[in-house]
Design a protein around this motif. Structure first.
Motif, short mmCIF file in Angstrom:
data_model
loop_
_atom_site.label_atom_id
_atom_site.label_comp_id
_atom_site.label_asym_id
_atom_site.label_seq_id
_atom_site.Cartn_x
_atom_site.Cartn_y
_atom_site.Cartn_z
N ASP A 132 62.91 -7.46 39.94
CA ASP A 132 63.98 -7.42 38.94
C ASP A 132 64.49 -5.98 38.83
O ASP A 132 63.92 -5.05 39.42
N GLU A 133 65.57 -5.80 38.11
CA GLU A 133 66.19 -4.48 38.05
C GLU A 133 65.26 -3.45 37.42
O GLU A 133 65.28 -2.26 37.81
N GLY A 134 64.40 -3.89 36.49
CA GLY A 134 63.47 -2.96 35.85
C GLY A 134 62.50 -2.35 36.85
O GLY A 134 62.27 -1.13 36.86
N VAL A 135 61.93 -3.18 37.72
CA VAL A 135 61.00 -2.69 38.73
C VAL A 135 61.73 -1.77 39.71
O VAL A 135 61.21 -0.72 40.12
N MET A 136 62.93 -2.18 40.10
CA MET A 136 63.72 -1.36 41.02
C MET A 136 63.92 0.04 40.46
O MET A 136 63.75 1.05 41.17
N GLN A 137 64.25 0.13 39.18
CA GLN A 137 64.51 1.43 38.57
C GLN A 137 63.24 2.25 38.43
O GLN A 137 63.26 3.49 38.58
N VAL A 138 62.10 1.60 38.17
CA VAL A 138 60.83 2.33 38.10
C VAL A 138 60.51 2.98 39.43
O VAL A 138 60.10 4.14 39.50
N VAL A 139 60.69 2.23 40.52
CA VAL A 139 60.42 2.76 41.86
C VAL A 139 61.36 3.91 42.18
O VAL A 139 60.95 4.95 42.72
N LEU A 140 62.64 3.78 41.83
CA LEU A 140 63.60 4.84 42.10
C LEU A 140 63.30 6.09 41.26
O LEU A 140 63.46 7.22 41.74
N ARG A 141 62.82 5.91 40.04
CA ARG A 141 62.44 7.06 39.22
C ARG A 141 61.22 7.77 39.82
O ARG A 141 61.14 9.00 39.80
N GLU A 142 60.30 6.98 40.34
CA GLU A 142 59.12 7.56 40.99
C GLU A 142 59.55 8.40 42.20
O GLU A 142 59.05 9.51 42.41
N LEU A 143 60.48 7.90 42.97
CA LEU A 143 60.99 8.63 44.12
C LEU A 143 61.65 9.93 43.68
O LEU A 143 61.46 10.99 44.30
N ALA A 144 62.42 9.88 42.59
CA ALA A 144 63.08 11.08 42.08
C ALA A 144 62.05 12.13 41.63
O ALA A 144 62.24 13.34 41.85
N LYS A 145 60.96 11.68 41.01
CA LYS A 145 59.90 12.61 40.59
C LYS A 145 59.28 13.29 41.80
O LYS A 145 59.01 14.49 41.78
N TRP A 146 59.03 12.53 42.84
CA TRP A 146 58.44 13.10 44.04
C TRP A 146 59.39 14.11 44.69
O TRP A 146 58.96 15.16 45.16
#
Length: 240
Positions: free
Chosen positions: A97-111
């Motif tokens: 769902d969009e929520g999971v997608m955004q969590v993964v993208l935020r994790e990528l941005a942190k890295w």
């Protein structure tokens, strides 16, 4: 004397047969030694070996999307001074769902903000050959959401090279930047890997082969002439 000669000839015939079998089977299989490679998978719970200091490429498991649909983080932000780093997400489902997608993208941005050379995102999902159409659709949607300059990698099964529909494999072209094909299960190399990898050129995007530390490995001649083959990645394990 006649009996001794006969026994001698039998032994010589047996030795010749063993030599012929060895010649036909190619060089003896060796065990995968991480010291011979420079690209590695590092999963959660595996103690990083000292050789990672000279690694050129690292695939680091960041977390998992589990059957319930939630993302579980398994690693903090890495500090890799030299290596190119892929953020890996192991997923048990592809209907994010969009929520999971955004969590993964935020994790990528942190890295990315952490200072390491982040190449992009890798999805680790065991899609069947028959399910590649749905998988490609998921990956296309995901690729469209990645930040500019970030690549998309996936792991793949050896079964794809032998049994996948060429049209389904073609759907990956232009969507994923590479496929890392797994030649092992657990700590062991999958028997018969030579026959599968001999057909790996059927996968129409750049591909690597993942080997498991300590697993059996014999070089597959067809890989040397495969124009899309990009080398090996060693899956590290803890000592038994």
């Amino acid at each position: 004397m006649g009996q001794e000669v006969a026994l001698f000839l039998v032994r010589r015939a047996g030795q010749a047969l063993l030599a012929l079998v060895a010649a036909c089977s190619g060089p003896a299989a060796a065990r995968v030694d991480p010291a011979d490679y420079d690209a590695f998978f590092l999963w959660a719970g595996v103690k990083p070996p000292a050789l990672l200091a000279r690694a050129k490429v690292l695939y680091l498991l960041a977390g998992e999307v589990r059957r319930q649909g939630d993302f579980v983080s398994l690693r903090g932000i890495p500090r890799a001074a030299k290596a190119e780093v892929w953020l890996v997400v192991r997923t048990q489902r592809i209907d994010w769902d969009e929520g999971v997608m955004q969590v993964v993208l935020r994790e990528l941005a942190k890295w990315q903000a952490g200072g390491s050379r982040i190449v992009g995102l890798q999805i680790d999902f065991d899609s069947s050959a028959k399910g590649l159409g749905d998988y490609a659709a998921f990956l296309k949607a995901l690729k469209a959401k990645l930040p500019a300059g970030q690549k998309l990698s996936i792991t793949g099964l050896m079964d794809w090279s032998a049994n996948a529909d060429p049209a389904a494999l073609g759907l990956l072209r232009g969507v994923v930047d590479e496929v890392v094909v797994q030649s092992y299960q657990g700590r062991e190399t999958i028997p018969g890997y030579e026959a599968y990898l001999a057909k790996l050129a059927r996968v129409p995007v750049p591909h690597k082969v993942a080997l498991v530390e300590g697993g059996e490995w014999r070089e597959v001649p067809a890989l040397k002439s495969d124009p899309l083959f990009r080398g090996y990645v060693v899956f590290l394990v803890n000592p038994k």
